[in-house]
Write a protein that holds these residues in place. Structure first.
Motif, PDB file in Angstrom:
ATOM      1  N   GLU A   1      -5.332   5.426   4.265  1.00  0.00           N
ATOM      2  CA  GLU A   1      -4.767   6.782   4.324  1.00  0.00           C
ATOM      3  C   GLU A   1      -4.636   7.251   5.768  1.00  0.00           C
ATOM      4  O   GLU A   1      -3.584   7.782   6.169  1.00  0.00           O
TER       5      GLU A   1
ATOM      6  N   ARG B   1      -2.804   0.653  -4.214  1.00  0.00           N
ATOM      7  CA  ARG B   1      -2.496  -0.697  -3.747  1.00  0.00           C
ATOM      8  C   ARG B   1      -1.836  -1.473  -4.877  1.00  0.00           C
ATOM      9  O   ARG B   1      -2.430  -1.691  -5.924  1.00  0.00           O
TER      10      ARG B   1
ATOM     11  N   TRP C   1       0.857  -1.181   0.000  1.00  0.00           N
ATOM     12  CA  TRP C   1       0.000   0.000   0.000  1.00  0.00           C
ATOM     13  C   TRP C   1       0.891   1.228   0.000  1.00  0.00           C
ATOM     14  O   TRP C   1       1.885   1.291   0.735  1.00  0.00           O
TER      15      TRP C   1
ATOM     16  N   GLN D   1      -3.881  -5.663   5.374  1.00  0.00           N
ATOM     17  CA  GLN D   1      -4.858  -4.619   5.041  1.00  0.00           C
ATOM     18  C   GLN D   1      -5.209  -4.610   3.556  1.00  0.00           C
ATOM     19  O   GLN D   1      -5.717  -3.604   3.052  1.00  0.00           O
TER      20      GLN D   1
ATOM     21  N   ASP E   1      -7.516  -5.632   1.614  1.00  0.00           N
ATOM     22  CA  ASP E   1      -8.854  -5.272   1.152  1.00  0.00           C
ATOM     23  C   ASP E   1      -9.488  -4.160   1.980  1.00  0.00           C
ATOM     24  O   ASP E   1     -10.710  -3.980   1.953  1.00  0.00           O
ATOM     25  N   SER E   2      -8.677  -3.416   2.707  1.00  0.00           N
ATOM     26  CA  SER E   2      -9.201  -2.311   3.506  1.00  0.00           C
ATOM     27  C   SER E   2      -9.664  -1.165   2.605  1.00  0.00           C
ATOM     28  O   SER E   2      -9.219  -1.020   1.466  1.00  0.00           O
ATOM     29  N   GLU E   3     -10.529  -0.349   3.142  1.00  0.00           N
ATOM     30  CA  GLU E   3     -10.992   0.836   2.426  1.00  0.00           C
ATOM     31  C   GLU E   3      -9.847   1.846   2.310  1.00  0.00           C
ATOM     32  O   GLU E   3      -9.018   1.979   3.226  1.00  0.00           O
ATOM     33  N   ILE E   4      -9.824   2.569   1.191  1.00  0.00           N
ATOM     34  CA  ILE E   4      -8.751   3.530   0.945  1.00  0.00           C
ATOM     35  C   ILE E   4      -8.665   4.564   2.054  1.00  0.00           C
ATOM     36  O   ILE E   4      -7.567   4.913   2.519  1.00  0.00           O
ATOM     37  N   VAL E   5      -9.803   5.080   2.525  1.00  0.00           N
ATOM     38  CA  VAL E   5      -9.775   6.123   3.559  1.00  0.00           C
ATOM     39  C   VAL E   5      -9.154   5.597   4.849  1.00  0.00           C
ATOM     40  O   VAL E   5      -8.468   6.335   5.569  1.00  0.00           O
ATOM     41  N   ASP E   6      -9.385   4.325   5.167  1.00  0.00           N
ATOM     42  CA  ASP E   6      -8.798   3.737   6.374  1.00  0.00           C
ATOM     43  C   ASP E   6      -7.289   3.586   6.222  1.00  0.00           C
ATOM     44  O   ASP E   6      -6.531   3.820   7.171  1.00  0.00           O
TER      45      ASP E   6
END
Length: 270
Positions: A193, A219, A130, A184, A186-191
């Protein structure tokens, strides 16, 4: 940035330097975390593409016919050579030879007609990364331009605006380590960041970062080979198909160049 070890690659880099395709990055580099006492890691010259890292690829392709935005779904070998099949079942060809430089997981579907090459590709496991690009309203108050981070989620951070040819607005690139990136994935982009900005503040010891004006996370599912293949490239001379990439010769710009030129040489010698 990239570095130079190999003599042949050094000659290529000298030509790039002369034409302004690359420039030396003289930013101050440190190590943070458990081994911060190491100070600046290594005296090796660090170089970057100008105005961006894709400058080298653009230069190498300047006399080639290049088609972008083409999703290739298959390679088929016929009596007159190779045909490249695109998603709409359109095809191009025939071609005398094919070079596949995709990441291993994406290369495998292209190698149904080359089982020996497919066996080599299956040996490679790629680890993710990431990355966050963060532009700030003010200067990040640290006395370095790049750092290897030896604890927490991050592995590398760099003040991108300190590199030659970049905009002067305060901008940093934050790379997460492969283990954290896998956790991480598959985590959301905002998380992602938020977590990497928090890790950046922790690693630098800053109580508060300047306000981010822009954030952009990317990613890379196939960023770093766990163990590159031992040969620089692989070729099936009878079929006229080969594989190359930094997962053959080492995960560096130099590794990618050495792998590609090695395969080109082998094809031309056929």
């Amino acid at each position: 940035y990239f570095t130079v070890r190999d003599e042949a690659f050094s000659e290529q880099v000298d030509a790039w330097l002369e034409r302004g395709v690359v420039a030396e990055w003289k930013g101050h580099i440190v190590a943070l975390g458990e081994h911060a006492n190491l100070g600046e890691p290594g005296p090796r010259r660090r170089l970057v593409g100008v105005p961006g890292m894709n400058a080298m690829a653009r230069d190498l392709a300047r006399d080639l016919q290049v088609e972008t935005g083409q999703a290739v779904s298959d390679l088929r070998r016929g009596t007159r050579g190779w045909h490249v099949i695109r998603d709409e079942d359109e095809e191009s060809g025939p071609f005398d030879a094919v070079i596949v430089t995709l990441p291993p997981a994406q290369a495998l579907p292209m190698l149904k007609s080359a089982p020996d090459l497919a066996r080599q590709v299956r040996r490679v496991r790629m680890r993710p990364c990431w990355a966050v690009m963060a532009a700030f309203a003010g200067r990040v108050d640290v006395d370095f331009d790049g750092a290897f981070v030896n604890s927490g989620p991050l592995s590398w951070v760099a003040r991108d605006s300190s590199k030659p040819g970049r905009p002067q607005e305060e901008c940093w690139v934050l790379h997460a380590g492969p283990a954290w990136s896998a956790e991480q994935l598959d985590s959301e982009i905002v998380d992602v960041e938020r977590q990497l900005l928090e890790a950046f503040a922790t690693a630098t010891g800053l109580q508060q970062l300047p306000i981010p004006q822009h954030l952009d996370a990317m990613r890379w599912r196939f960023a770093i080979p766990e163990e590159p293949l031992p040969e620089r490239s692989y070729l099936d001379p009878a079929a006229g198909i080969g594989i190359a990439g930094d997962w053959c010769a080492g995960p560096r710009v130099e590794g990618a160049w050495l792998s590609g030129t090695d395969l080109a040489r082998r094809l031309l010698e056929q």
